[in-house]
Scaffold this motif. Structure first.
Motif, PDB file in Angstrom:
ATOM      1  N   VAL A  36      46.913   2.210  22.805  1.00 16.02           N
ATOM      2  CA  VAL A  36      46.541   1.557  21.566  1.00 16.02           C
ATOM      3  C   VAL A  36      45.692   0.400  21.872  1.00 16.02           C
ATOM      4  N   GLY A  37      45.764  -0.200  22.915  1.00 13.26           N
ATOM      5  CA  GLY A  37      44.793  -1.091  23.662  1.00 13.26           C
ATOM      6  C   GLY A  37      43.199  -0.765  23.729  1.00 13.26           C
ATOM      7  N   LEU A  38      43.225   0.496  23.577  1.00 11.78           N
ATOM      8  CA  LEU A  38      41.790   0.854  23.468  1.00 11.78           C
ATOM      9  C   LEU A  38      41.255   0.838  22.029  1.00 11.78           C
ATOM     10  N   VAL A  39      41.990   0.577  20.980  1.00 11.66           N
ATOM     11  CA  VAL A  39      41.723   0.531  19.801  1.00 11.66           C
ATOM     12  C   VAL A  39      40.468  -0.542  19.374  1.00 11.66           C
ATOM     13  N   LEU A  40      40.863  -1.876  20.101  1.00 16.60           N
ATOM     14  CA  LEU A  40      39.657  -2.763  19.867  1.00 16.60           C
ATOM     15  C   LEU A  40      38.322  -2.389  20.361  1.00 16.60           C
ATOM     16  N   PRO A  41      37.991  -1.951  21.822  1.00 21.64           N
ATOM     17  CA  PRO A  41      36.730  -1.570  22.240  1.00 21.64           C
ATOM     18  C   PRO A  41      36.083  -0.372  21.164  1.00 21.64           C
ATOM     19  N   ILE A  42      36.996   0.387  20.741  1.00 22.85           N
ATOM     20  CA  ILE A  42      36.288   1.485  19.853  1.00 22.85           C
ATOM     21  C   ILE A  42      36.127   1.024  18.472  1.00 22.85           C
ATOM     22  N   SER A  43      36.740  -0.267  17.934  1.00 23.33           N
ATOM     23  CA  SER A  43      36.656  -0.324  16.830  1.00 23.33           C
ATOM     24  C   SER A  43      35.151  -0.445  16.280  1.00 23.33           C
ATOM     25  N   LEU A  44      34.308  -1.020  17.039  1.00 28.05           N
ATOM     26  CA  LEU A  44      32.981  -0.886  16.266  1.00 28.05           C
ATOM     27  C   LEU A  44      32.213   0.539  16.142  1.00 28.05           C
ATOM     28  N   PRO A  45      32.415   1.194  17.343  1.00 27.85           N
ATOM     29  CA  PRO A  45      31.801   2.693  16.712  1.00 27.85           C
ATOM     30  C   PRO A  45      32.659   3.336  15.771  1.00 27.85           C
ATOM     31  N   TYR A  81      44.344   3.800  35.045  1.00 26.48           N
ATOM     32  CA  TYR A  81      43.339   4.247  34.160  1.00 26.48           C
ATOM     33  C   TYR A  81      43.186   3.931  32.787  1.00 26.48           C
ATOM     34  N   CYS A  82      44.290   3.582  32.008  1.00 28.77           N
ATOM     35  CA  CYS A  82      44.273   2.623  30.802  1.00 28.77           C
ATOM     36  C   CYS A  82      43.351   1.552  30.881  1.00 28.77           C
ATOM     37  N   THR A  83      43.566   0.753  31.858  1.00 26.73           N
ATOM     38  CA  THR A  83      42.432  -0.446  32.027  1.00 26.73           C
ATOM     39  C   THR A  83      41.208  -0.076  32.344  1.00 26.73           C
TER      40      THR A  83
END
Length: 406
Positions: free
Chosen positions: A26-35, A98-100
């Motif tokens: 879920v922590g990856l939601v932020l960096p993919i929020s713009l795409p 790998y998540c980071t």
């Protein structure tokens, strides 16, 4: 919650399972929020709802200042600690690192996409006449600044590790916010001087965030340079050598900004600088709340006592912890700086914040409200003894008088 954590920590190692294992994604939601916002803007444009598109560029601040605090309130604290028997297995499970790692390419994709959106004069494929308006560009700048600011936390996680790859990835992640010196100052400065008046990143009682911000920014920069200057002298190299980790980290920022300017034009530079400053300010707001007013006492030898759980403000609210890789379990991090995020634990004796970091960041911007929420907690933490607190020296006499001390 404490009893639940105790029961879970007593489970046999073979029965224990990490409930948050897949939540870290879920922590990856932020960096993919713009795409994702771009995809939604395209879809809304096709459906004839392009009027709602401007709100999509504000996804970063909406997520940080609105959604995360609400989710923290709804889901509350976590309270689950891994038992000692699984710590080594959990630490060595490469899935977590790998998540980071995945955060970094997504962060760079978002940055490049933002540069395109800032400078494009034809976005008809998104259902937008011409380019983005100024309000949308401001929202986009803050959004990418949120990505960069949370990226500093990813760099924080990686920069503490011994592997060369992770340390270089840390500096790459810091390039977006022009904050490469954090890699040096945090590890070799802050962790040594934490919760003392000598630490620029430890906020003092009575000091507003707006006074702390320049003190921490410039103080940390000065400290990082002095630390690397000393190290260069020790290994018989010039301060201006590329082996200087402050210099090579700054060069990464120069190369990144230079490449983006070459591709998208000089018009992108003001947006890049603003997002970098905003992203760095997010780090400093977290620095401000992590050790506010807390002080390590001096021993009979004159040295400061060892850093303990009582010297960091903690929060176990699960949602912000997922987004910040357990940064809120800050006492364990200072006790075990090499420990990976998935193994950090809630510690007895650590003072706790009333909510998650995402909620408290907003309060740091509002000094009267911050003092109302936090000052009495600092005093209570020290049993009413104001003299045991790390007080802003500019307000020391006033604060001592207010609390009846000399």
């Amino acid at each position: 919650m404490a009893s639940t954590a105790l029961q879970e920590s007593q489970l046999p190692a073979e029965q224990w399972r990490d409930r948050k294992r897949y939540l870290w994604l879920v922590g990856l939601v932020l960096p993919i929020s713009l795409p994702m916002s771009v995809a939604l803007a395209w879809a809304f444009g096709k459906l004839g709802f392009s009027a709602v598109t401007p709100a999509l560029w504000w996804v970063g601040p909406i997520l940080l200042y609105v959604l995360l605090p609400i989710l923290d309130l709804f889901f509350g604290p976590d309270g689950h600690n891994p038992p000692d028997e699984v710590m080594e297995r959990l630490e060595n499970d490469k899935y977590y690192r790998y998540c980071t790692y995945a955060f970094i390419p997504l962060q760079m994709v978002s940055l490049v996409l933002a540069c395109y959106l800032w400078t494009a004069d034809n976005l008809s494929w998104l259902g937008i006449d011409g380019g983005l308006g100024i309000v949308s560009k401001i929202g986009l700048t803050i959004t990418i600044g949120v990505v960069g600011g949370v990226g500093i936390n990813t760099a924080h996680e990686l920069g503490h590790k011994r592997e060369d790859l992770e340390r270089w990835l840390s500096k790459i992640t810091l390039a977006q916010t022009l904050y490469g010196h954090f890699y040096i100052e945090h590890n070799r400065g802050h962790h040594v001087r934490v919760a003392t008046p000598e630490d620029p990143a430890s906020a003092r009682f009575g000091e507003s965030f707006w006074m702390f911000l320049p003190r921490s920014m410039f103080g940390s920069l000065k400290s990082a340079w002095e630390l690397e200057k000393t190290r260069m002298q020790r290994i018989n190299k010039t301060t201006w050598s590329l082996h200087n980790d402050v210099l090579n980290a700054w060069i990464m920022s120069i190369v990144l900004f230079g490449a983006l300017t070459a591709v998208f034009g000089w018009q992108v530079l003001p947006f890049l600088i603003i997002q970098a400053l905003y992203g760095a300010s997010l780090l400093e707001s977290v620095n401000y709340l992590e050790h506010y007013g807390l002080l390590r006492q001096r021993t009979e030898s004159g040295r400061y006592e060892r850093c303990a759980p009582v010297h960091s403000w903690n929060s176990d609210h699960i949602v912000t912890n997922i987004f910040l890789y357990h940064l809120q379990r800050h006492s364990d991090h200072h006790a075990n700086p090499l420990r990976r995020y998935q193994t950090l634990r809630s510690m007895d004796g650590a003072p706790n914040l009333p909510s998650g970091y995402a909620t408290l960041i907003t309060l740091t911007y509002l000094p009267p409200l911050w003092r109302k929420v936090m000052d009495h907690r600092v005093i209570e933490h020290y049993g009413g003894d104001i003299t045991a607190v790390n007080i802003d020296p500019r307000k020391r006499d006033q604060i001592l008088a207010r609390y009846g001390a000399r």
